[in-house]
Design an enzyme around this catalytic site. Structure first.
Site, PDB file in Angstrom:
ATOM      1  CE1 TYR A  62      40.053  53.169  31.729  1.00  0.00           C
ATOM      2  CE2 TYR A  62      41.580  52.365  30.061  1.00  0.00           C
ATOM      3  CZ  TYR A  62      40.426  53.049  30.404  1.00  0.00           C
ATOM      4  OH  TYR A  62      39.656  53.633  29.420  1.00  0.00           O
ATOM      5  CG  HIS A 119      45.104  37.879  38.162  1.00  0.00           C
ATOM      6  ND1 HIS A 119      45.868  38.792  38.820  1.00  0.00           N
ATOM      7  CD2 HIS A 119      44.251  37.360  39.094  1.00  0.00           C
ATOM      8  CE1 HIS A 119      45.513  38.814  40.107  1.00  0.00           C
ATOM      9  NE2 HIS A 119      44.534  37.954  40.285  1.00  0.00           N
ATOM     10  CD  GLU A 141      40.356  50.268  38.941  1.00  0.00           C
ATOM     11  OE1 GLU A 141      40.397  50.222  37.685  1.00  0.00           O
ATOM     12  OE2 GLU A 141      41.268  50.742  39.645  1.00  0.00           O
ATOM     13  CE1 TYR A 194      42.817  39.575  47.024  1.00  0.00           C
ATOM     14  CE2 TYR A 194      44.865  39.203  45.841  1.00  0.00           C
ATOM     15  CZ  TYR A 194      43.511  39.449  45.834  1.00  0.00           C
ATOM     16  OH  TYR A 194      42.844  39.582  44.646  1.00  0.00           O
ATOM     17  CD  GLN A 243      42.293  33.576  39.699  1.00  0.00           C
ATOM     18  OE1 GLN A 243      42.566  34.342  38.781  1.00  0.00           O
ATOM     19  NE2 GLN A 243      42.388  33.945  40.962  1.00  0.00           N
TER      20      GLN A 243
END
Ligand code: HEC
Length: 448
Positions: free
Chosen positions: A331, A229, A321, A342, A164
């Site tokens: 949060y 991430h 979200e 997953y 990523q």
């Protein structure tokens, strides 16, 4: 974080399929995928029915057999299967350059600006109308008058372009016309295969990246291995830079103020730490942290009418979200979440806890939510002020109507023409969108 446990599908087959059918189609118990709910349609009602049963009507109580996290997993599973059944019944728009698409309140055509990109990550307009596009592989590209400049800008930072990671957001300083600043967020290669999110600013001169300065770069010991991430989106406003930093696959770090990952940060636009940041001056905290408990934020946008900062983040399986980001708040990830692992094993049954923020909406099943942008143009009067939300896995562009901090309506404007990661209003009032497969920039323009 992985709790030992059964895959949710096995759990369903073991405890529920007898009565509700192997494919949730119903039997002794009702159909669970037709979106008709006798005992309430919201998550709390489903949770309550599973825990407490409707014993008189033949629905057993599972509160003693299944723990809270397993019950939450089953609710996510019912949502996933319900969404799958609904999608099979629904025709979504798939706009093409040849057709006019009729959405709820606007008709539009889709124009392809370029289809010669690899994976476009982020879009930003310069004051002179040129469009900057980042490609995740590490290239900063320029589109001038609908033409993709053949080569990338040279001299941009070397990026860790794996999994990523890579070149992520590009943002243009609000006073770019006078100061020339452009911001780039990327995964910065560290030693031994590690990488971490970093931000620089610089200027473009004759096709070259020049005057580079570090805006955010953390010390080497905090760099992490693993390819997931990173975040990272940026918003420049009022002399500040807000940006997001994913938790890098280390979920518990999101609650640890001595770690930069799993946070939204705020710095001055030159990288200095504002003295009134919530954790500035604490020895055990990163002074740049603005909020924490954020998993992998992929969208960040300022609502022009109110100055509210909105953020989207990827949940695990379930629980994507949309949040309102406020000074110093927590949060909740991974202590509370609407998602599960997953592989279908539970994370936690806790979705609410005192001192932790609730999302304004959560998408369960996950849509793999991406970039967000408020529509600010004049070309689509009925879209003005709406929040546009992109989705990777679900390949959706959504339109959210926001009233007083609440989402009062959602529309899937189109679906199924490629993964969508970026969206921005153009100076011409068109809505510009970055798509994958093939990597392209398209725009929505009004149609009669
Ligand atoms: C012994 C049969 C039986 C089993 C096993 C069973 N259910 Fe049910 N379930 C029922 C019946 C019957 C109803 C309808 C109750 C009513 O009509 O009020 C029901 C209702 C429900 C409802 C509420 C539906 C609505 O319309 O509001 C949910 C949700 C549900 N079950 C989920 C589950 C899940 C999840 C499991 C497995 C953990 C499960 N059930 C196992 C018989 C069963």
């Amino acid at each position: 974080m992985t709790t030992q446990g059964q895959d949710v599908r096995e759990l369903y087959q073991t405890y529920c399929a007898n009565c509700h059918g192997a494919r949730l189609e119903g039997g002794l118990g009702g159909n669970l995928v037709d979106d008709t709910w006798k005992h309430g349609a919201d998550d709390d009602s489903l949770t309550r029915v599973i825990r407490e049963g409707v014993v008189d009507a033949g629905m057993p109580a599972f509160g003693a057999t299944l723990d809270e996290a397993q019950v939450r997993g089953l609710v996510v599973y019912l949502r996933e299967m319900g969404a799958r059944a609904a999608a099979a019944q629904t025709e979504f728009s798939r706009p093409t350059p040849e057709t006019v698409t009729t959405s709820e309140v606007q008709r539009f055509r889709l124009e392809v600006v370029t289809d010669r990109l690899e994976i476009p990550w982020s879009l930003a307009f310069l004051p002179d109308g040129r469009l900057l596009v980042t490609e995740r592989a590490g290239r900063l590209r320029v589109i001038t008058d609908d033409r993709l400049e053949p080569g990338p800008i040279t001299g941009t930072p070397k990026v860790w372009a794996q999994s990523q990671g890579g070149l992520m957001a590009v943002a243009v300083h609000p006073e770019n016309a006078t100061n020339g600043w452009i911001y780039l967020a990327f995964s910065d290669p560290g030693s031994g295969g590690s990488a971490m999110t970093a931000i620089v600013r610089g200027r473009i001169r004759e096709g070259r990246w020049v005057d580079q300065e570090d805006v955010f770069r953390i010390p080497a010991p905090y760099y992490k291995r693993g390819g997931v991430h990173f975040g990272c989106r940026m918003v420049l406003h009022d002399g500040y830079l807000f940006f997001t930093h994913g938790e890098r696959g280390a979920a518990t770090d999101a609650q640890d103020l001595s770690r930069p990952n799993g946070k939204v940060h705020r710095v001055h636009d030159d990288g200095r730490v504002p003295a009134d940041n919530p954790f500035a001056g604490r020895r055990d905290a990163f002074a740049t942290i603005w909020t924490y408990g954020n998993r992998n934020p992929q969208g960040l946008a300022l609502e022009p009418a109110t100055g509210t900062l909105w953020e989207t983040e990827h949940g695990p399986r379930g629980g994507d979200e949309l949040n309102v980001i406020e000074h110093g708040r927590n949060y909740g990830w991974p202590v509370i979440t609407y998602g599960m692992n997953y592989n279908g094993t539970p994370i936690t049954g806790e979705t609410v806890r005192e001192g932790m923020e609730q999302p304004v909406v959560h998408w369960t099943p996950s849509i793999a939510v991406g970039d967000i942008a408020f529509y600010l143009g004049d070309a689509f009067p009925s879209w003005k002020g709406n929040l546009f939300v992109t989705a990777l896995a679900a390949e959706e562009l959504r339109r959210l109507v926001i009233t007083d901090g609440r989402v009062t309506h959602q529309e899937v404007v189109f679906k199924g023409i490629g993964r969508i990661r970026s969206v921005v209003t153009g100076p011409d009032g068109a809505l510009y969108i970055g798509l994958e497969g093939p990597g392209r920039v398209v725009r929505l323009v009004p149609a009669e």
